[in-house]
Design an enzyme around this catalytic site. Structure first.
Site, PDB file in Angstrom:
ATOM      1  N   GLY A 130       0.869  -1.214   0.024  1.00  0.00           N
ATOM      2  CA  GLY A 130      -0.022   0.089   0.045  1.00  0.00           C
ATOM      3  C   GLY A 130       0.931   1.228  -0.031  1.00  0.00           C
ATOM      4  O   GLY A 130       1.904   1.144   0.291  1.00  0.00           O
ATOM      5  N   GLY A 156       0.864   5.537   1.251  1.00  0.00           N
ATOM      6  CA  GLY A 156       0.265   6.392   2.060  1.00  0.00           C
ATOM      7  C   GLY A 156       0.972   7.940   1.740  1.00  0.00           C
ATOM      8  O   GLY A 156       1.726   7.911   0.812  1.00  0.00           O
ATOM      9  N   GLY A 157       0.384   8.930   2.334  1.00  0.00           N
ATOM     10  CA  GLY A 157       1.047  10.318   2.548  1.00  0.00           C
ATOM     11  C   GLY A 157       2.340  10.336   2.660  1.00  0.00           C
ATOM     12  O   GLY A 157       2.850  11.227   2.102  1.00  0.00           O
ATOM     13  N   MET A 158       2.686   9.633   3.791  1.00  0.00           N
ATOM     14  CA  MET A 158       4.139   9.833   4.103  1.00  0.00           C
ATOM     15  C   MET A 158       5.146   8.836   3.480  1.00  0.00           C
ATOM     16  O   MET A 158       6.371   8.910   3.270  1.00  0.00           O
ATOM     17  CB  MET A 158       4.347   9.789   5.670  1.00  0.00           C
ATOM     18  CG  MET A 158       5.678  10.254   6.194  1.00  0.00           C
ATOM     19  SD  MET A 158       5.549   9.999   8.260  1.00  0.00           S
ATOM     20  CE  MET A 158       5.309   8.469   8.459  1.00  0.00           C
ATOM     21  N   ALA A 159       4.700   7.412   3.450  1.00  0.00           N
ATOM     22  CA  ALA A 159       5.655   6.434   3.172  1.00  0.00           C
ATOM     23  C   ALA A 159       4.889   5.371   2.461  1.00  0.00           C
ATOM     24  O   ALA A 159       3.598   5.291   2.518  1.00  0.00           O
ATOM     25  CB  ALA A 159       5.989   5.707   4.541  1.00  0.00           C
ATOM     26  N   ASN A 160       5.461   4.368   1.766  1.00  0.00           N
ATOM     27  CA  ASN A 160       5.012   3.416   1.174  1.00  0.00           C
ATOM     28  C   ASN A 160       5.512   1.943   1.961  1.00  0.00           C
ATOM     29  O   ASN A 160       6.530   1.829   2.389  1.00  0.00           O
ATOM     30  CB  ASN A 160       5.510   3.064  -0.363  1.00  0.00           C
ATOM     31  CG  ASN A 160       5.222   4.242  -1.061  1.00  0.00           C
ATOM     32  OD1 ASN A 160       4.255   5.015  -0.887  1.00  0.00           O
ATOM     33  ND2 ASN A 160       6.275   4.840  -2.073  1.00  0.00           N
ATOM     34  N   LYS A 184       8.232  -0.279   5.718  1.00  0.00           N
ATOM     35  CA  LYS A 184       7.774   1.240   5.620  1.00  0.00           C
ATOM     36  C   LYS A 184       8.954   1.891   5.197  1.00  0.00           C
ATOM     37  O   LYS A 184       9.695   2.264   5.962  1.00  0.00           O
ATOM     38  CB  LYS A 184       7.189   1.456   6.820  1.00  0.00           C
ATOM     39  CG  LYS A 184       6.285   2.588   6.760  1.00  0.00           C
ATOM     40  CD  LYS A 184       5.220   2.956   7.945  1.00  0.00           C
ATOM     41  CE  LYS A 184       4.473   4.093   7.785  1.00  0.00           C
ATOM     42  NZ  LYS A 184       3.399   4.204   9.060  1.00  0.00           N
ATOM     43  N   ASP A 201      -4.401   9.700  15.893  1.00  0.00           N
ATOM     44  CA  ASP A 201      -4.804   9.427  14.469  1.00  0.00           C
ATOM     45  C   ASP A 201      -5.517   7.898  14.483  1.00  0.00           C
ATOM     46  O   ASP A 201      -5.405   7.174  13.429  1.00  0.00           O
ATOM     47  CB  ASP A 201      -3.640   9.541  13.654  1.00  0.00           C
ATOM     48  CG  ASP A 201      -4.419   9.325  12.032  1.00  0.00           C
ATOM     49  OD1 ASP A 201      -5.654   9.772  11.720  1.00  0.00           O
ATOM     50  OD2 ASP A 201      -3.769   9.181  11.194  1.00  0.00           O
TER      51      ASP A 201
END
Length: 677
Positions: free
Chosen positions: A18, A20-24, A40, A134
């Site tokens: 997947g 994300g906004g900060m990491a894959n 990550k 979060d």
């Protein structure tokens, strides 16, 4: 990151999990410890951003402090060619968001079990003074055994760091954002509790309480609108359970649970008969004269529409900005009317009598035409769309339809293996169909599962049979056995072919061929239960889990096995692995030992034949895991048994009795009060 790339010479990338906004996140294989892990990796376009790097490092710091079976473990931290990465426990399964979509409606007891796991994990974080900030279903993973694990502490912050994190942003996902965070205040432990309440609401209703076209509109609703009632959605939800949602999501943090532990203890008793008739929770009116800073156009420009559940960044006004008040313009002074010369006048109507009459007649005609048009428009039936009520009780569906000015028409009942008894299977007309207001919508209600004749699956492929039966509602298990037949082929089944069973209450165990080969057993100490299960299945081995205290191994990981690693065992053999419960506390409470006595009822398969019933018993206490078979019996008559339990402190036991593949008895929350003499 491409497949087969080896990070730091140790972690071979398998595939992407997947973005994300900060990491894959990638699935990788640890070549040294021979196990799958999740890597990550900080996105390349953010690796030069100091704020993002700090947040990434904060996640590593927060996760290393937290050791809990329901928190994803951090294994390693590294950097290669400027790429920062974390190596974490790989959880095979899906996130809670997708789990809700695929399994809704979720049985209430299962909702409570999952929430209890989540709450225990958050309690550990709060005990370390770490606030997640979060919490949302996308950050909670559900493995294949149904265990929850919290991940993504990327914006978690320690309470001691509050003075250093007063920035002009609020971090968090708007659908689960507490009112105080939406207003720009600092997150507290009560903020996490609010998010947990929204998660519980979503598990009970299948959706979030507040929706909107922009993140700002959703944030406004969090501190302006009351949380919708879950009992309006489904009247079968106990008031006690709704009260947990209401208390956790109170607008004022002082009205919420004081601690996560308080929320957990309240949640555990919501299905108890002692709480029937409980009144609806209403928060105390504590009053609050604090001036609220409402989000401005500046916030609206900064926030994107939050439809995908991603973490949003919301600008917050500083005190100086909030104190700046725009001066109001001075009211305009009225001007003195200028004097005009007086002139003699004549009435227009006297000068033009015919025109005046025509104007009056024209006005009357126009009014009549307008009245006719408006009357026709008002008399025309207004249209609406049929809302989705599938999976709701009839009472809840009636309320949802009434909100669209629709009513219930004909109600018929059918058997269904996919929808629980008493819930709506479908509507006629169907969902999203346009209909006139006040139309009558026919409901089809489930009258329960439909029995079916179980087939003979011997000599078939276990993988194919498992997929077919699971899609029909069966619970499917496997046990391996040494055999000369092809590996993966079914040797026997514990549900008799031709027997009439309910798929949703039937557990079938297949004995599957593991071949006749030998397996070089690896050292399984230090592994998680999920990893051990995967290893056993891929090598045709049965595994029996036990639990015990260990001062050398953290909770949730194995510290002993029989046979030892390195031994050659035949495929189909059973290995016993002991999982750590952590170090035994110095002031540990004395465990309570007791027995629960049960009668296993015998059932003749046919009126004319006598055949043994296959009974499987699953048990969970301090020393046993529910997913592991405790006893396997063959009975020819009603049989009395005693189940031994050892429980420490507030630990609750569980047991499940399966006869000929069908669950005939199951009990959660077993305590010493259930002991029988």
């Amino acid at each position: 990151m491409t497949p087969n790339y080896t990070l730091s010479g140790r972690y071979r990338i398998v595939r992407s999990l997947g973005e994300g906004g900060m990491a894959n996140v990638y699935l990788a294989h640890d070549l040294i410890l021979d196990r799958d892990v999740a890597v990550k990796l900080l996105r390349l376009d953010l690796r030069d951003d100091p704020k993002t790097i700090k947040r990434f490092q904060r996640e590593a710091l927060a996760t290393t402090e937290l050791v809990h079976p329901h928190i994803v473990s951090l294994y390693d931290i590294g950097e290669e060619n400027g790429m920062q990465y974390l190596v974490m426990e790989y959880v095979k399964g899906m996130d809670l968001k997708n789990y809700i979509k695929e399994n809704f409606p979720i049985p209430l007891q299962q909702v409570i079990d999952i929430m209890e796991q989540i709450l225990s994990a958050v309690a550990t974080a709060h005990a370390h003074n770490i606030i997640h900030r979060d919490l949302k279903p996308q950050n909670i993973l559900i493995d294949e055994q149904g265990n929850a694990k919290i991940t993504d502490f990327g914006i978690a912050v320690a309470l001691s760091e509050h003075s250093m994190t007063q920035t002009n942003t609020i971090l968090g996902s708007v659908h689960y954002l507490s009112p105080e965070q939406a207003r720009g205040s600092m997150a507290t432990k009560q903020s996490d509790i609010y998010s947990l309440g929204i998660i519980l609401y979503e598990m009970l209703t299948g959706s979030v309480p507040f929706k909107g076209e922009t993140a700002v509109s959703i944030a406004l609703k969090h501190f302006q609108n009351a949380i919708p009632s879950v009992r309006d959605f489904d009247a079968d939800i106990p008031q006690a359970l709704e009260n947990v949602v209401l208390c956790a999501t109170a607008k004022d943090p002082r009205d919420r649970y004081a601690t996560v532990e308080d929320m957990a203890s309240d949640l555990l008793t919501t299905l108890s008969s002692t709480r029937v008739g409980e009144k609806r929770f209403v928060p105390d009116d504590v009053g609050n004269d604090e001036t609220k800073i409402m989000p401005s156009a500046e916030i609206q420009a900064a926030i994107k529409a939050n439809q995908d559940g991603k973490t949003q960044v919301m600008p917050r006004k500083t005190a100086a900005e909030a104190d700046q008040v725009q001066p109001k313009p001075a009211p305009a002074q009225p001007k003195e009317p200028a004097e005009e010369p007086v002139r003699p006048t004549r009435s227009w109507s006297k000068r033009h009598p015919l025109r005046r009459r025509l104007l009056i007649i024209g006005t009357i005609i126009l009014l009549l035409v307008a009245a006719i048009v408006i009357g026709l428009e008002l008399s025309r039936p207004q249209s609406t769309t049929v809302p989705r009520v599938t999976g709701l009780s009839q009472a809840a569906a009636t309320k949802v339809l009434a909100k669209r000015n629709l009513s219930v028409g004909e109600v018929k009942r059918v058997k269904s293996n996919q929808v629980a008894t008493g819930q709506v299977v479908k509507t006629t007309p169907g969902t999203k169909t346009k209909v006139s207001e006040h139309a009558r919508i026919n409901l089809t209600i489930s009258s329960g599962a439909k029995k079916m004749n179980f087939g003979n699956y011997v000599n078939e492929s276990y993988r194919d049979v498992r997929q077919t039966l699971k899609s029909a509602g069966f619970t499917v298990r496997e046990r391996f056995s040494t055999s000369d037949v092809a590996t993966g082929q079914i040797i026997s089944q514990d549900v008799a072919a031709g027997s009439s069973v309910l798929p949703t209450t039937t557990t079938v165990t297949f004995t599957v061929s593991a071949g006749s080969r030998y397996v070089a057993l690896k050292d399984l100490t230090g592994e998680s239960q999920a990893d051990i299960t995967d290893y056993a299945q891929s090598n045709g081995l049965n595994v029996n889990f036990k639990r015990g205290y260990s001062s050398e191994q953290k909770a949730g990981y194995s510290y002993d096995q029989t046979p030892d690693g390195g031994a050659d065992v035949r495929a189909g053999s059973t290995i016993t692995v002991t999982m750590s419960r952590g170090s035994q506390p110095e002031t540990a409470a004395t465990p309570t030992n007791f027995y629960v006595k049960l009668t296993l009822p015998y059932k003749a398969l046919t009126p004319t034949t006598t055949q043994a019933n296959d009974v499987k018993i699953y048990l969970q206490d301090d020393n046993h895991v529910l997913g592991t078979l405790y006893r396997d019996l063959a009975i020819m008559h009603d049989t009395r048994i005693s189940l031994p339990f050892e429980l420490t402190g507030k630990t609750k036991g569980r047991y499940r009795i399966v006869r000929n593949g069908v669950t005939i008895s199951e009990k959660f929350n077993v305590t010493s009060q259930d002991a029988t003499n």
